[in-house]
Design an enzyme around this catalytic site. Structure first.
Site, PDB file in Angstrom:
ATOM      1  N   LYS A  90      39.578  58.219  86.747  1.00 55.30           N
ATOM      2  CA  LYS A  90      40.025  57.745  87.850  1.00 55.30           C
ATOM      3  C   LYS A  90      39.763  56.812  88.925  1.00 55.30           C
ATOM      4  O   LYS A  90      39.196  56.387  88.483  1.00 55.30           O
ATOM      5  CB  LYS A  90      39.345  59.154  89.142  1.00 55.30           C
ATOM      6  CG  LYS A  90      38.985  58.917  90.603  1.00 55.30           C
ATOM      7  CD  LYS A  90      38.401  60.220  91.433  1.00 55.30           C
ATOM      8  CE  LYS A  90      38.342  59.654  92.518  1.00 55.30           C
ATOM      9  NZ  LYS A  90      37.904  60.767  93.644  1.00 55.30           N
ATOM     10  N   ARG A  94      42.262  61.014 102.924  1.00 55.96           N
ATOM     11  CA  ARG A  94      40.791  60.769 103.477  1.00 55.96           C
ATOM     12  C   ARG A  94      41.198  61.326 104.856  1.00 55.96           C
ATOM     13  O   ARG A  94      39.578  61.555 105.558  1.00 55.96           O
ATOM     14  CB  ARG A  94      41.155  59.418 103.354  1.00 55.96           C
ATOM     15  CG  ARG A  94      40.250  59.429 102.171  1.00 55.96           C
ATOM     16  CD  ARG A  94      39.640  57.854 101.445  1.00 55.96           C
ATOM     17  NE  ARG A  94      39.320  57.351 100.480  1.00 55.96           N
ATOM     18  CZ  ARG A  94      39.339  56.055  99.175  1.00 55.96           C
ATOM     19  NH1 ARG A  94      39.510  54.927 100.720  1.00 55.96           N
ATOM     20  NH2 ARG A  94      39.630  56.236  98.096  1.00 55.96           N
ATOM     21  N   LYS A 150      35.510  51.718  97.497  1.00 52.26           N
ATOM     22  CA  LYS A 150      35.437  52.715  96.402  1.00 52.26           C
ATOM     23  C   LYS A 150      35.070  52.186  94.409  1.00 52.26           C
ATOM     24  O   LYS A 150      35.705  52.766  93.768  1.00 52.26           O
ATOM     25  CB  LYS A 150      35.873  53.918  95.815  1.00 52.26           C
ATOM     26  CG  LYS A 150      35.378  54.493  97.216  1.00 52.26           C
ATOM     27  CD  LYS A 150      36.158  56.038  97.195  1.00 52.26           C
ATOM     28  CE  LYS A 150      35.703  57.020  98.359  1.00 52.26           C
ATOM     29  NZ  LYS A 150      36.168  58.578  99.008  1.00 52.26           N
ATOM     30  N   LYS A 173      43.985  60.663  87.439  1.00 54.73           N
ATOM     31  CA  LYS A 173      44.186  60.588  88.587  1.00 54.73           C
ATOM     32  C   LYS A 173      44.302  59.121  89.505  1.00 54.73           C
ATOM     33  O   LYS A 173      43.768  58.357  88.917  1.00 54.73           O
ATOM     34  CB  LYS A 173      43.171  61.409  89.387  1.00 54.73           C
ATOM     35  CG  LYS A 173      43.398  61.378  91.055  1.00 54.73           C
ATOM     36  CD  LYS A 173      42.003  62.287  91.434  1.00 54.73           C
ATOM     37  CE  LYS A 173      41.994  61.973  92.950  1.00 54.73           C
ATOM     38  NZ  LYS A 173      40.446  62.450  93.768  1.00 54.73           N
ATOM     39  N   TYR A 183      50.256  68.891  95.539  1.00 55.73           N
ATOM     40  CA  TYR A 183      49.996  69.800  96.800  1.00 55.73           C
ATOM     41  C   TYR A 183      51.668  70.790  97.516  1.00 55.73           C
ATOM     42  O   TYR A 183      52.141  71.056  98.157  1.00 55.73           O
ATOM     43  CB  TYR A 183      50.544  68.919  97.991  1.00 55.73           C
ATOM     44  CG  TYR A 183      48.898  68.223  98.097  1.00 55.73           C
ATOM     45  CD1 TYR A 183      47.721  68.200  99.204  1.00 55.73           C
ATOM     46  CD2 TYR A 183      48.521  66.490  97.651  1.00 55.73           C
ATOM     47  CE1 TYR A 183      46.233  68.204  98.544  1.00 55.73           C
ATOM     48  CE2 TYR A 183      47.319  66.058  97.361  1.00 55.73           C
ATOM     49  CZ  TYR A 183      46.260  67.199  97.585  1.00 55.73           C
ATOM     50  OH  TYR A 183      45.176  66.587  97.990  1.00 55.73           O
TER      51      TYR A 183
HETATM   52  C1  PBG Z   1      36.388  62.069  96.689  1.00 58.08           C
HETATM   53  C2  PBG Z   1      38.242  62.644  95.915  1.00 58.08           C
HETATM   54  C3  PBG Z   1      39.833  61.547  96.684  1.00 58.08           C
HETATM   55  C4  PBG Z   1      40.728  62.764  96.665  1.00 58.08           C
HETATM   56  C5  PBG Z   1      40.086  63.945  95.319  1.00 58.08           C
HETATM   57  N1  PBG Z   1      38.619  63.556  95.684  1.00 58.08           N
HETATM   58  C6  PBG Z   1      39.712  60.655  97.510  1.00 58.08           C
HETATM   59  C7  PBG Z   1      38.718  59.383  96.827  1.00 58.08           C
HETATM   60  O1  PBG Z   1      38.460  59.193  96.129  1.00 58.08           O
HETATM   61  O2  PBG Z   1      38.987  59.226  97.900  1.00 58.08           O
HETATM   62  C8  PBG Z   1      41.860  62.493  96.704  1.00 58.08           C
HETATM   63  C9  PBG Z   1      42.900  63.229  96.337  1.00 58.08           C
HETATM   64  C10 PBG Z   1      44.272  63.229  97.090  1.00 58.08           C
HETATM   65  O3  PBG Z   1      44.346  61.859  97.370  1.00 58.08           O
HETATM   66  O4  PBG Z   1      45.218  64.222  96.779  1.00 58.08           O
HETATM   67  N2  PBG Z   1      35.893  62.883  95.825  1.00 58.08           N
END
Ligand code: PBG
Length: 321
Positions: free
Chosen positions: A193, A203, A214, A245, A310
């Protein structure tokens, strides 16, 4: 004389269908859904209408709609206005998220319920873990994530999906689940990720504003080989499905996973990537359905077995045609 004519296999829709390499079905999609507190909540993100938030009393209709289109997996995210430094609400077993898990499990028993494991919906600093004096506390966070995973399994989750990128969390969550009698609860690991600019609409939906960024836990998008290191660790620690991801801008990583890994590979076409397609289509830069299909096919072609998107409902409809 031309001796090779690859165009023969492109002559008609039927021949193209016969010769196509990808055969995708609705069961390969995971549909992300946000769960809100309260009643009668039914919201779509203004720039990404298929990114939806429901309260527990409204989510069932959507789950049934998904089921009727052949979708077999939902990825549920909690959202909350009760935010504090520790993300305490994550462990509230009477939350809207926990209720939704149990209800969908009971009312739509064939649906696979996956739940996000991370603290960011519940922390006032917007981080996925415990954050003190500007630092993320890895091991203390992992302890909370283990409790969160067990509470979701108790509510009825079939899969927990840790998205936090703390070190050692897959192994720790695996043993906590096993020790609590949930050896059948599987782990969908967010293995590679990346700290990405494309999580914006997500968010918004959480109402999460991150203090800083992050980058001390999510991966650096300049790194490719490091993804394989994360993959090795997650497999050793017991991940059942590994995920890359974002997806559309990280096709090389998906392809690398495909070359070395015998576990199912998922990829998350994240909110900002999906929103780009909406914006482009709205501005008549391209045809919306064609663009959605093309990008989704690219993610599968790169080597994903499963795509979290989505657009899952629409794709299920498009693929039926
Ligand atoms: C955080 C999380 C995120 C997404 C899924 N789980 C955002 C982040 O890491 O700030 C993003 C998924 C998306 O943008 O569709 N636990």
């Amino acid at each position: 004389m031309i001796s090779h004519r690859p165009r023969r296999l492109r002559q008609s829709e039927s021949i193209r269908a016969l010769a196509k390499e990808l055969k995708i079905e609705a069961s390969q999609f995971i549909l992300p859904i946000f769960i809100a507190e309260g009643k009668s909540v039914e919201k779509s993100h203004p720039l990404l209408p298929s990114c939806k938030t429901f309260s527990a009393d409204k989510v069932l209709g959507y789950a049934l709609e998904a089921r009727d289109l052949g979708i077999k997996s939902l990825l549920l995210f909690g959202t909350s206005t009760k935010k504090d430094a520790k993300g305490s609400e994550a462990l509230n077993s009477s939350s809207a998220l926990h209720k939704s898990i149990s209800m969908i499990r009971e009312k739509v028993p064939e649906m696979i319920i996956m739940t996000d494991i991370a603290l960011d919906p519940y922390t006032d600093h917007g981080h996925d873990g415990l954050f003190e004096k500007g630092k993320i506390l890895n091991d203390q966070t992992v302890e909370v994530l283990c409790e969160m995973a067990v509470s979701h399994a108790k509510a009825g989750a079939h899969f927990v999906a840790p998205s936090d990128m703390m070190d050692g969390r897959i192994g720790a969550i695996r043993s906590s689940l096993d020790q609590s009698g949930f050896e059948d609860c599987a782990i969908l690991a967010y293995t590679a990720k990346y700290a990405s600019a494309f999580y914006g609409p997500f968010r918004d939906s959480l109402g999460a504003k991150v203090v800083g960024d992050k980058k001390t836990y999510q991966m650096d998008h300049r790194n490719r080989r490091e993804a394989i290191r994360e993959l090795e660790l997650d497999l050793q620690e017991g991940a059942d499905i590994v995920m890359v991801k974002p997806a559309a801008h990280f096709l090389d990583i998906i392809s690398d996973f495909r070359n070395v890994c015998n576990t199912p590979i998922a990829a998350y076409h994240v909110s900002g990537e999906c929103a780009l397609l909406e914006l482009g289509a709205k501005n008549q830069l391209f045809d919306r359905n064609q663009a959605i299909l093309e990008v989704t096919h690219s993610i599968f072609r790169a080597g994903a077995d499963i795509v979290a998107t989505y657009f899952a409902l629409e794709l299920a409809q498009l693929l039926r045609k």
